[in-house]
Design an enzyme around this catalytic site. Structure first.
Site, PDB file in Angstrom:
ATOM      1  N   GLU A 131     -19.180 -22.554 -26.718  1.00 36.29           N
ATOM      2  CA  GLU A 131     -20.218 -23.041 -25.820  1.00 36.29           C
ATOM      3  C   GLU A 131     -21.383 -23.515 -26.668  1.00 36.29           C
ATOM      4  O   GLU A 131     -21.810 -22.821 -27.605  1.00 36.29           O
ATOM      5  CB  GLU A 131     -20.678 -21.954 -24.845  1.00 36.29           C
ATOM      6  N   TRP A 170     -21.659 -15.101 -32.172  1.00 29.84           N
ATOM      7  CA  TRP A 170     -22.422 -15.365 -30.938  1.00 29.84           C
ATOM      8  C   TRP A 170     -23.912 -15.351 -31.220  1.00 29.84           C
ATOM      9  O   TRP A 170     -24.463 -14.327 -31.622  1.00 29.84           O
ATOM     10  CB  TRP A 170     -22.073 -14.296 -29.904  1.00 29.84           C
ATOM     11  N   ARG A 171     -24.540 -16.503 -31.050  1.00 27.36           N
ATOM     12  CA  ARG A 171     -26.001 -16.537 -30.968  1.00 27.36           C
ATOM     13  C   ARG A 171     -26.343 -16.268 -29.512  1.00 27.36           C
ATOM     14  O   ARG A 171     -25.949 -17.010 -28.615  1.00 27.36           O
ATOM     15  CB  ARG A 171     -26.543 -17.891 -31.414  1.00 27.36           C
ATOM     16  N   GLN A 174     -15.170 -12.046 -23.984  1.00 27.09           N
ATOM     17  CA  GLN A 174     -15.004 -12.025 -25.432  1.00 27.09           C
ATOM     18  C   GLN A 174     -15.141 -10.614 -26.023  1.00 27.09           C
ATOM     19  O   GLN A 174     -15.721  -9.706 -25.425  1.00 27.09           O
ATOM     20  CB  GLN A 174     -16.030 -12.949 -26.100  1.00 27.09           C
ATOM     21  N   TYR A 185     -27.453 -23.210 -24.969  1.00 24.69           N
ATOM     22  CA  TYR A 185     -28.007 -23.485 -23.647  1.00 24.69           C
ATOM     23  C   TYR A 185     -29.444 -24.016 -23.728  1.00 24.69           C
ATOM     24  O   TYR A 185     -29.873 -24.805 -22.892  1.00 24.69           O
ATOM     25  CB  TYR A 185     -28.050 -22.208 -22.801  1.00 24.69           C
ATOM     26  N   GLN A 230     -11.135 -18.482 -17.910  1.00 27.30           N
ATOM     27  CA  GLN A 230     -11.355 -19.862 -18.333  1.00 27.30           C
ATOM     28  C   GLN A 230     -10.476 -20.226 -19.529  1.00 27.30           C
ATOM     29  O   GLN A 230      -9.974 -21.347 -19.616  1.00 27.30           O
ATOM     30  CB  GLN A 230     -12.831 -20.053 -18.691  1.00 27.30           C
ATOM     31  N   ASP A 244     -27.342 -15.778 -25.770  1.00 31.40           N
ATOM     32  CA  ASP A 244     -27.943 -16.581 -24.715  1.00 31.40           C
ATOM     33  C   ASP A 244     -28.648 -15.706 -23.688  1.00 31.40           C
ATOM     34  O   ASP A 244     -29.261 -16.217 -22.755  1.00 31.40           O
ATOM     35  CB  ASP A 244     -26.873 -17.432 -24.021  1.00 31.40           C
ATOM     36  N   GLU A 286     -20.264 -19.477 -30.518  1.00 27.60           N
ATOM     37  CA  GLU A 286     -21.058 -19.925 -29.381  1.00 27.60           C
ATOM     38  C   GLU A 286     -22.557 -19.985 -29.647  1.00 27.60           C
ATOM     39  O   GLU A 286     -23.123 -19.093 -30.275  1.00 27.60           O
ATOM     40  CB  GLU A 286     -20.834 -18.980 -28.189  1.00 27.60           C
ATOM     41  N   HIS A 287     -23.169 -21.067 -29.169  1.00 29.10           N
ATOM     42  CA  HIS A 287     -24.612 -21.214 -28.947  1.00 29.10           C
ATOM     43  C   HIS A 287     -25.434 -21.427 -30.216  1.00 29.10           C
ATOM     44  O   HIS A 287     -26.670 -21.322 -30.154  1.00 29.10           O
ATOM     45  CB  HIS A 287     -25.189 -20.006 -28.183  1.00 29.10           C
TER      46      HIS A 287
END
Length: 658
Positions: free
Chosen positions: A556, A500-501, A220, A559, A263, A503, A534-535
């Protein structure tokens, strides 16, 4: 409050560039260097800048070239007086930042030809090529009006992490999964690639490619824009290492693009000779030569993952710095388009607006703050943020329609008083590009706010546009923000966003880097082309506005959910990755992916990746849910439709809904 470390790295890089320009051999970056304006890399480039074209030479002979503004020590201009060896040696001094470094770099190539094409058919024996790895927080761009005005014989490439030097095929993870925050743009490249640095001495170097091929194995926040790749392009590691990209726009690849282990990938408004590969979610819009849609169709023991959309409904290419016909710097701002296909490299007046550099305030890390930048914005200036990390005790206020804000070299903004870093007023046509926002403490309610609540000002023909805007909550340091990006202005375009948080990195934990939502859209007629979120701890994306549309969505789930009780939306299991408000009557999304990896050894479940009203005006195409690893999983792809993904069942697809 977190205090940024003082660094002399930018000045040291500047001193290195000056030495290289003067012809002095430099084998390593100096540990320290004297400070002062004379050390700036821009000065080295300006003093030695060669005339790029005959027409430019004639104009300069008639009228002296105006001096460039002071871009500070983290911006370097390279011209044809630099040999390939000098260029490579310099690039090695700016491509080795750590993943969460606070240092930033912008490299510009003046119009001209760089490197020798003599070894193009046999890269192993090629000499005199421009050949360097592109590292974290490094942006490399050409200054031509057309991409091939800067012609590179060689490669500006990205290789995966080599985890097992003696058996690289045995170490797919992490590979390229963390090759973030770097970019190349506005250049023509005749691909001639060889291994560089330590890689060259490995028993199985990662940097080896076939003749006429360049590798850009990224994930990314690593866009390629306005590129002319005159050969083949590989998007994954030599030995099939994992990758989680990615974004390609307004570019031409004359040969084959090999996506391999990527992916997911979004390609917009480009031209490709051929495309080979696709794992889970490959979306093409407005791409000449794109592969045919096969999403959901049987392919041996697997199913297709490709979706091709004939045209992009709303698009705008990124603003970019270039030399105009007089040799002066200008920023070209392309017009927005509807129903577009293929590349558009025109800089004619009908294709967009060219804005003189004199109409920009050039901000620099260390000498500028929220007050000085806001004063310039209030005075009617556009804004260039040179590479650096800007601590802001108040948001940058953009209250003039059509203001352009351009970040160079991954310029980063971080709040220090629980404030936003950018707030756009109730105005239309604002363009924000090339910026990273880093959450901090105390907590911010919102980091980037596009329009106030209830905003009404809009222009469908000139949409407010966010391009290559990235947000991080945690990673560099502990940060907290309830919502990363809030869009209230109608007719806004989001083109390549990664919220983006973190991970991994610094300040990471369920109660440390807290963030509820990545993107919240309240405005009507908002379009997203390339949305990565994400996250986050609640709904990753919430869409409240009418008539919204998304082309490509990658998500995503968090997690680190400690247990199911901590992650419940009322009596519903978990929070949807993509949530359309119940009262929305019209919305469309194509090419969505939701991935789970719950790593706390708990049976965490998400009821459905997408939650949306079941009404004819709300439609989805090509939806995927993926079980990456860990425990738990996702029960449905959208609402109550689609199979569960969990241990033993990696993928579920829904071709269309309803």
């Amino acid at each position: 409050m977190r205090k940024l470390r003082t660094t002399l790295r930018g000045v040291a890089v500047a001193a290195t560039a000056a030495a290289l320009s003067a012809g002095v051999a430099v084998s390593a970056l100096p540990a320290t260097a004297a400070t002062g304006p004379a050390a700036g890399t821009q000065a080295a480039g300006n003093e030695s800048r060669a005339t790029a074209t005959a027409s430019t030479a004639e104009s300069k002979a008639e009228e002296p070239e105006a001096a460039d503004p002071d871009f500070g020590p983290n911006v370097t201009f390279i011209d044809e007086s630099w040999s390939a060896d000098r260029i490579n040696e310099f690039l090695e001094t700016v491509n080795d930042e750590e993943e969460f470094s606070q240092k930033r770099h912008q490299v510009f190539f003046e119009p001209g030809t760089y490197g020798s094409a003599a070894g193009q058919d046999d890269p192993a024996n090629a000499t005199g090529i421009v050949n360097a790895h592109v590292g974290y927080y490094e942006s490399i761009a050409g200054l031509g009006a057309q991409p091939d005005d800067v012609h590179i014989n060689g490669a500006l490439h990205v290789e995966p992490v080599v985890g097992c030097p003696d058996q690289p095929w045995a170490c797919g993870d992490p590979g390229s999964l963390t090759r973030f925050w770097r970019s190349i743009s506005n250049m023509g490249i005749n691909p001639i690639q060889r291994p560089v640095g330590d890689d060259a001495s490995l028993p199985y170097p990662a940097g080896v490619t076939e003749p006429h091929q360049m590798r850009f194995a990224v994930s990314q926040a690593a866009p390629m824009r306005r590129m002319d790749i005159q050969g083949d392009l590989s998007l994954f590691g030599r030995y099939g290492e994992f990758a989680s990209g990615g974004f390609l726009a307004n570019s031409r690849v004359s040969g084959t693009v090999a996506s391999g282990s990527q992916q997911q990938w979004y390609t917009r408004n480009s031209e490709v000779g051929a495309w080979d590969g696709g794992v889970w979610n490959m979306l093409f819009s407005g791409v000449t030569g794109a592969p045919a849609t096969d999403f959901g169709q049987p392919e041996g023991e697997s199913v297709g993952a490709t979706t091709s959309v004939g045209s992009t409904p709303v698009s705008r290419e990124a603003p970019f710095l270039h030399r105009d016909g007089s040799g002066e710097l200008s920023v070209f701002v392309p017009n927005a388009k509807t129903g577009s296909t293929g590349t558009d490299w025109s800089t004619a007046s009908e294709a967009g607006q060219s804005i003189s550099i004199s109409d920009f305030y050039v901000a620099k890390e260390g000498s500028d703050d929220a007050a000085s930048i806001n004063a310039a914005l209030a005075d009617g200036k556009n804004l260039i943020l040179t590479p650096g990390v800007y601590e802001l005790d108040a948001p940058l206020k953009i209250d003039r329609a059509d203001t352009v804000v351009l970040g160079l070299g991954y310029a980063s903004l971080t709040p220090t008083a629980g404030n936003s870093v950018i707030e756009v007023g109730d105005v239309a046509g604002v363009k924000i590009a090339g910026l990273t926002a880093d959450a901090n403490v105390p907590e911010s309610e919102t980091l980037i706010k596009v329009g106030p609540a209830g905003a009404t000002a809009s222009d469908a023909a000139d949409p407010t546009t966010l391009t290559d805007v990235f947000v991080r909550v945690g990673g560099p340091w502990e940060g907290k923000a309830v919502t990363s990006i809030e869009v209230n202005s109608p007719d806004t375009l989001l083109d390549h966003i990664w919220a983006w948080r973190g991970d991994h990195g610094n300040g990471i934990g369920w109660d440390k880097n807290t963030g509820a939502h990545g993107v919240v859209v309240n405005g009507d007629r908002v379009t997203a082309t390339g949305l990565f979120v994400e996250h986050y701890q609640k709904e990753q994306t919430i869409w409240n506005g009418e008539d919204g549309q998304t082309l490509f969505y990658q998500n995503e789930l968090p997690y680190d959910v400690p247990n199911q009780a901590a992650w419940m939306d009322g009596d519903r299991l978990g929070y949807a990755a993509y949530r359309i408000a119940d009262d929305v009557q019209k919305h469309s999304a194509t090419g969505t992916g939701t991935y789970s990896f719950f790593n706390q050894d708990q049976d965490i479940r998400l009821e459905s990746g997408i939650q949306a009203p079941s009404t004819p005006g709300v439609s989805f195409q090509s939806m995927t849910a993926i079980f990456l690893n860990g425990s738990g999983g996702i029960n449905h792809v959208i609402n109550d439709v689609g199979d569960a993904v969990q241990e033993g069942t990696q993928r579920a697809q829904v071709v269309s809904y309803p």
